[in-house]
Write an enzyme that holds these catalytic residues in place. Structure first.
Site, PDB file in Angstrom:
ATOM      1  N   LYS A  49     -19.904 -33.583 -54.296  1.00  0.00           N
ATOM      2  CA  LYS A  49     -18.870 -34.276 -53.520  1.00  0.00           C
ATOM      3  C   LYS A  49     -18.744 -33.703 -52.103  1.00  0.00           C
ATOM      4  O   LYS A  49     -18.287 -34.392 -51.195  1.00  0.00           O
ATOM      5  CB  LYS A  49     -17.526 -34.234 -54.239  1.00  0.00           C
ATOM      6  CG  LYS A  49     -17.562 -34.771 -55.677  1.00  0.00           C
ATOM      7  CD  LYS A  49     -18.209 -36.128 -55.772  1.00  0.00           C
ATOM      8  CE  LYS A  49     -18.277 -36.714 -57.169  1.00  0.00           C
ATOM      9  NZ  LYS A  49     -18.906 -35.930 -58.226  1.00  0.00           N
ATOM     10  N   TYR A 262     -17.560 -40.002 -71.990  1.00  0.00           N
ATOM     11  CA  TYR A 262     -17.432 -39.155 -70.796  1.00  0.00           C
ATOM     12  C   TYR A 262     -16.740 -37.838 -71.135  1.00  0.00           C
ATOM     13  O   TYR A 262     -15.686 -37.845 -71.784  1.00  0.00           O
ATOM     14  CB  TYR A 262     -16.631 -39.910 -69.724  1.00  0.00           C
ATOM     15  CG  TYR A 262     -16.335 -39.080 -68.487  1.00  0.00           C
ATOM     16  CD1 TYR A 262     -17.344 -38.786 -67.572  1.00  0.00           C
ATOM     17  CD2 TYR A 262     -15.057 -38.600 -68.252  1.00  0.00           C
ATOM     18  CE1 TYR A 262     -17.082 -38.014 -66.457  1.00  0.00           C
ATOM     19  CE2 TYR A 262     -14.771 -37.838 -67.128  1.00  0.00           C
ATOM     20  CZ  TYR A 262     -15.796 -37.543 -66.234  1.00  0.00           C
ATOM     21  OH  TYR A 262     -15.527 -36.778 -65.131  1.00  0.00           O
ATOM     22  N   TYR A 288     -21.445 -33.098 -66.550  1.00  0.00           N
ATOM     23  CA  TYR A 288     -22.468 -33.780 -65.741  1.00  0.00           C
ATOM     24  C   TYR A 288     -23.854 -33.144 -65.869  1.00  0.00           C
ATOM     25  O   TYR A 288     -24.774 -33.729 -66.432  1.00  0.00           O
ATOM     26  CB  TYR A 288     -22.056 -33.783 -64.267  1.00  0.00           C
ATOM     27  CG  TYR A 288     -20.789 -34.521 -63.974  1.00  0.00           C
ATOM     28  CD1 TYR A 288     -20.788 -35.904 -63.816  1.00  0.00           C
ATOM     29  CD2 TYR A 288     -19.577 -33.853 -63.848  1.00  0.00           C
ATOM     30  CE1 TYR A 288     -19.620 -36.592 -63.549  1.00  0.00           C
ATOM     31  CE2 TYR A 288     -18.396 -34.534 -63.581  1.00  0.00           C
ATOM     32  CZ  TYR A 288     -18.424 -35.909 -63.431  1.00  0.00           C
ATOM     33  OH  TYR A 288     -17.265 -36.586 -63.165  1.00  0.00           O
TER      34      TYR A 288
HETATM   35  C1  LIG Z   1     -19.215 -36.478 -59.556  1.00  0.00           C
HETATM   36  C2  LIG Z   1     -20.275 -35.636 -60.148  1.00  0.00           C
HETATM   37  C3  LIG Z   1     -21.527 -36.174 -60.510  1.00  0.00           C
HETATM   38  C4  LIG Z   1     -21.849 -37.634 -60.440  1.00  0.00           C
HETATM   39  O1  LIG Z   1     -22.136 -38.082 -59.143  1.00  0.00           O
HETATM   40  P1  LIG Z   1     -21.806 -39.589 -58.747  1.00  0.00           P
HETATM   41  O2  LIG Z   1     -22.125 -39.687 -57.323  1.00  0.00           O
HETATM   42  O3  LIG Z   1     -20.355 -39.796 -59.068  1.00  0.00           O
HETATM   43  O4  LIG Z   1     -22.664 -40.478 -59.582  1.00  0.00           O
HETATM   44  C5  LIG Z   1     -22.499 -35.306 -60.983  1.00  0.00           C
HETATM   45  N1  LIG Z   1     -22.245 -33.983 -61.121  1.00  0.00           N
HETATM   46  C6  LIG Z   1     -21.051 -33.432 -60.813  1.00  0.00           C
HETATM   47  C7  LIG Z   1     -20.863 -31.979 -61.018  1.00  0.00           C
HETATM   48  C8  LIG Z   1     -20.035 -34.243 -60.304  1.00  0.00           C
HETATM   49  O5  LIG Z   1     -18.848 -33.690 -60.014  1.00  0.00           O
END
Ligand SMILES: *Cc1c(COP(=O)(O)O)cnc(C)c1O
Length: 333
Positions: A49, A262, A288
């Protein structure tokens, strides 16, 4: 791409490293696996992010905003990093969070602690199925009444502007690949709100790279995730005036590693997190990157890659969440 129109703030000192994972590659006995350390991006405990926020916050400042408003789940990396960026810029920050099943506990650890430490101006908690956009607009209206100006950032920072962060990352990867003399055949990433995957595909296409992007889903099924990524890919390409075809076939998402849903742990995720920790001393996260690595391992075992392929795994961050899942890992050997 118009460099002036898409100026950005800078929250990381330079490119994030790309490292070869010798021990992991050997343990899996498949292609050569490399890792791009976007977990080392700037702001509070970095992650993907941060790249999106470089463009989003630039846009907010140009519009004269004094407050960033965004939304997400309680342990959202995006909310934590948006707050950190706001602090860094002298802006206020308000967050809309969806209530977890266990109920909202402001005394809980993880992000709660960090929201408190960095001084979020306001936290609005809404039901899990509530309308986050409507709630953000409500907060923005209230600020307007006070003569203030908010900038709204959607879930995961995945607007077209935020997606530019991963076009820039693709550019960075291409440059590093050239210097290292390692042409990558695949880039593998977790995919959720879609900006990371869409930006990578757009950026690699802009450079006519041969690297294919594989997204490992963390929530949706294949069909809806591919559609979501493709739509964002097209609208971002339109924003920057990227010429050429961007067919749906460029978008490949794997949904076999989501598990029950999720943020819900799977045995494959636990195996992947442990394997990276024990072969490379690298920490992944349960939501993730653990699932994304489980996907990469699964694809290697299925024979998706040739032995001579070079596969780049994108570490998108998230390790702070590891500590809120301690029992998931400690109950294992
Ligand atoms: C938000 C996030 C993702 C996913 O990325 P997107 O752009 O939302 O698809 C992957 N890994 C982490 C650690 C995240 O915080």
């Amino acid at each position: 791409m118009n460099q002036i129109r898409y100026a950005r703030r800078s929250y990381t000192g330079g490119p994030t490293p790309i490292e070869k994972l010798e021990r992991l590659s050997e343990a899996l006995g498949g292609p050569a696996i490399y890792i791009k350390r976007d977990d080392q991006l700037g702001l509070a405990a970095g992650g993907n992010k941060t790249r999106k926020l470089e463009y989003l916050v630039e846009d907010a400042l140009r519009q004269g905003a004094d407050t960033l408003i965004t939304c997400g789940a309680v342990q959202s990396n995006h909310c934590r990093l948006t707050l950190a960026a706001a602090v860094r810029e002298g802006l206020s920050c308000q967050l809309v969070l969806t209530e977890p099943e266990s109920g909202y506990d402001p005394q809980a650890s993880g992000n709660h602690l960090l929201f408190h430490l960095m001084g979020a101006e306001k936290i609005a908690v809404i039901p899990a199925d509530g309308d986050m956009q409507a709630e953000m607009e409500k907060l923005a209206d209230a600020l307007k009444q006070e003569g203030r100006k908010a900038y709204l950032i959607p879930v995961g920072g995945s607007s077209e502007i935020g997606t530019l962060g991963y076009m820039a990352c693709a550019e960075e990867i291409e440059q590093q690949s050239l210097v290292m003399g390692v042409p990558f055949d695949y880039v593998v990433t977790a995919t959720g709100s879609a900006g990371t995957q869409a930006g990578l595909i757009a950026g690699l296409a802009a450079r006519q790279s041969n690297a294919a992007v594989i997204g490992i889903n963390v929530s949706r099924d294949r069909e809806s995730q591919e559609k979501k990524v493709h739509e964002l890919l097209l609208s971002t390409a339109e924003l920057v005036g990227l010429k050429g075809d961007l067919p749906r076939e460029l978008v490949r998402c794997e949904d076999e590693y989501v598990g029950p849903g999720y943020a819900i742990p799977t045995p494959e995720m636990v195996e992947a997190v442990k394997l990276l920790a024990r072969t490379e001393g690298i920490l992944l996260d349960p939501v993730y990157t653990g699932k994304a690595m489980a996907g990469l391992i699964g694809l290697v075992r299925k024979g998706t890659f040739r032995p001579e392929d070079r596969v780049l795994f994108l570490h998108t961050g998230g390790a702070p969440a590891l500590y809120t899942y301690a029992e998931t890992f400690l109950s294992e050997k």
